[in-house]
Design a protein around this motif. Structure first.
Motif, PDB file in Angstrom:
ATOM      1  N   ASP A  35      -4.027  44.841  46.759  1.00  0.00           N
ATOM      2  CA  ASP A  35      -3.372  45.112  45.482  1.00  0.00           C
ATOM      3  C   ASP A  35      -2.009  45.750  45.736  1.00  0.00           C
ATOM      4  N   PHE A  36      -1.243  45.909  44.683  1.00  0.00           N
ATOM      5  CA  PHE A  36       0.082  46.531  44.785  1.00  0.00           C
ATOM      6  C   PHE A  36      -0.062  48.024  45.083  1.00  0.00           C
ATOM      7  N   ASP A  64       9.370  44.278  48.535  1.00  0.00           N
ATOM      8  CA  ASP A  64       8.208  43.922  47.711  1.00  0.00           C
ATOM      9  C   ASP A  64       7.011  43.530  48.569  1.00  0.00           C
ATOM     10  N   ASP A  68       2.922  44.759  48.585  1.00  0.00           N
ATOM     11  CA  ASP A  68       1.939  43.859  47.978  1.00  0.00           C
ATOM     12  C   ASP A  68       1.479  42.812  48.990  1.00  0.00           C
TER      13      ASP A  68
END
Length: 313
Positions: A35-36, A64, A68
């Protein structure tokens, strides 16, 4: 009933994976949901904005992706976090320059990643069509954040993952797969307490409050990552470290529980620790290539190591 069966299968698969990881030599194996990393985003942004990465420009890439794992593996469901012990009782010549413990033997990138890939192959053979990727410090992954989420340890003041049972002398690796597993609980308690030994012992004051390390002030950064000349104002502050640094780990009370690694490929070349300072000063390129042919020390190249040695004088 179907839900119970599906849950039972997840538990069984997770245990199978952990058992295989132990057989492969990993001292810890935990699983977190892919998950993030919401909590890490502002910390990473602040760290980069403060230029704590120095000349390690690659740290600013793939922002990013670092947060993630689903951007690294399509439809990722689980991050399997793994720890591999590299601790040794080193018999160092007291009149010697020092090489960090992790670099004593063969390059961990290859040794550990080979084992993570073997774990992935086992999962694919035993469970079926599972897609994933193996990582051993080889991609933009916040490995300490995942180790915490997977219950392997907590993040210490020196920003390393610490375990009550195993200390911190271990490599971290990850296997990201598109398979749902049983997730472990993170260790929420900070067992460092009020101890500040690592902060107090760091000669270059690289360890800051809030579990933050100014990478651009770390001895490891200066002796490995920095390509230019080492700033002269740091003369006399390296405590004889010519490749990497273990000071913050050596003073950590939790490392009194560290046990010697069972991995023969990480056991150091005796020549490294029996060299005198004079031997290091006279090292030739041929000797460098012979001793460090499979070692992480190759990263500095001969000229880089000579620069570090010369800086000590």
């Amino acid at each position: 009933m179907l839900l119970e069966t599906a849950e039972h299968i997840k538990v069984k698969w997770t245990q199978q994976i952990k058992d295989k990881a132990e057989m492969l030599g990993f001292v810890s194996c935990g699983v977190a949901k892919a998950d993030f990393l919401e909590e890490e985003a502002p910390r990473l942004e602040s760290w980069l904005n403060n230029n704590y990465h120095g000349e390690m420009s690659y740290m600013a890439n793939n922002f990013d992706m670092r947060l993630d794992p689903r951007l690294l593996v399509e439809d990722a469901k689980s991050v399997i976090s793994l720890a591999y012990n590299y601790y040794q009782n080193l018999d160092r010549n007291p009149d010697a320059y020092k090489v960090a413990m992790y670099a004593q033997g063969e390059d961990y990138h290859f040794v550990v990643k080979e084992k993570v890939r073997e774990l992935l192959e086992y999962i694919q053979e035993e469970i079926g069509e599972v897609s994933g990727r193996a990582f051993a410090d080889s991609a933009p992954i916040l490995e300490h954040a995942w180790a915490k989420k997977a219950g392997i340890g907590w993040v210490g003041k020196n920003s390393l993952t610490l375990s009550k049972q195993k200390g911190s002398f271990f490599f971290l690796a990850e296997l990201i797969i598109d398979l749902d597993l049983e997730y472990d609980h993170p260790i929420e308690t900070d067992h460092c307490g009020k101890c500040t030994r690592c902060i107090d012992a760091c000669p270059t004051e690289a360890i800051l409050p809030n579990k933050t390390v100014n990478g651009s002030q770390c001895i490891s950064y200066f002796t490995i990552e920095l390509k230019d000349q080492i700033p002269t104002e740091l003369k006399g502050k390296f405590d004889d470290w010519i490749f990497g640094c273990d000071i913050c780990q050596e003073v950590c009370p939790w490392n009194r529980f560290s046990l010697p690694t069972k991995e023969s490929r990480f056991v150091g070349n005796e020549k490294i620790n029996q060299f005198s300072k004079n031997d290091w000063k006279e090292i030739t390129e041929d000797v460098f290539k012979e001793i460090f042919k499979k070692s992480p020390v190759k990263r500095t190249k001969y000229d880089g190591l000579k620069r570090n040695i010369n800086f000590m004088n």
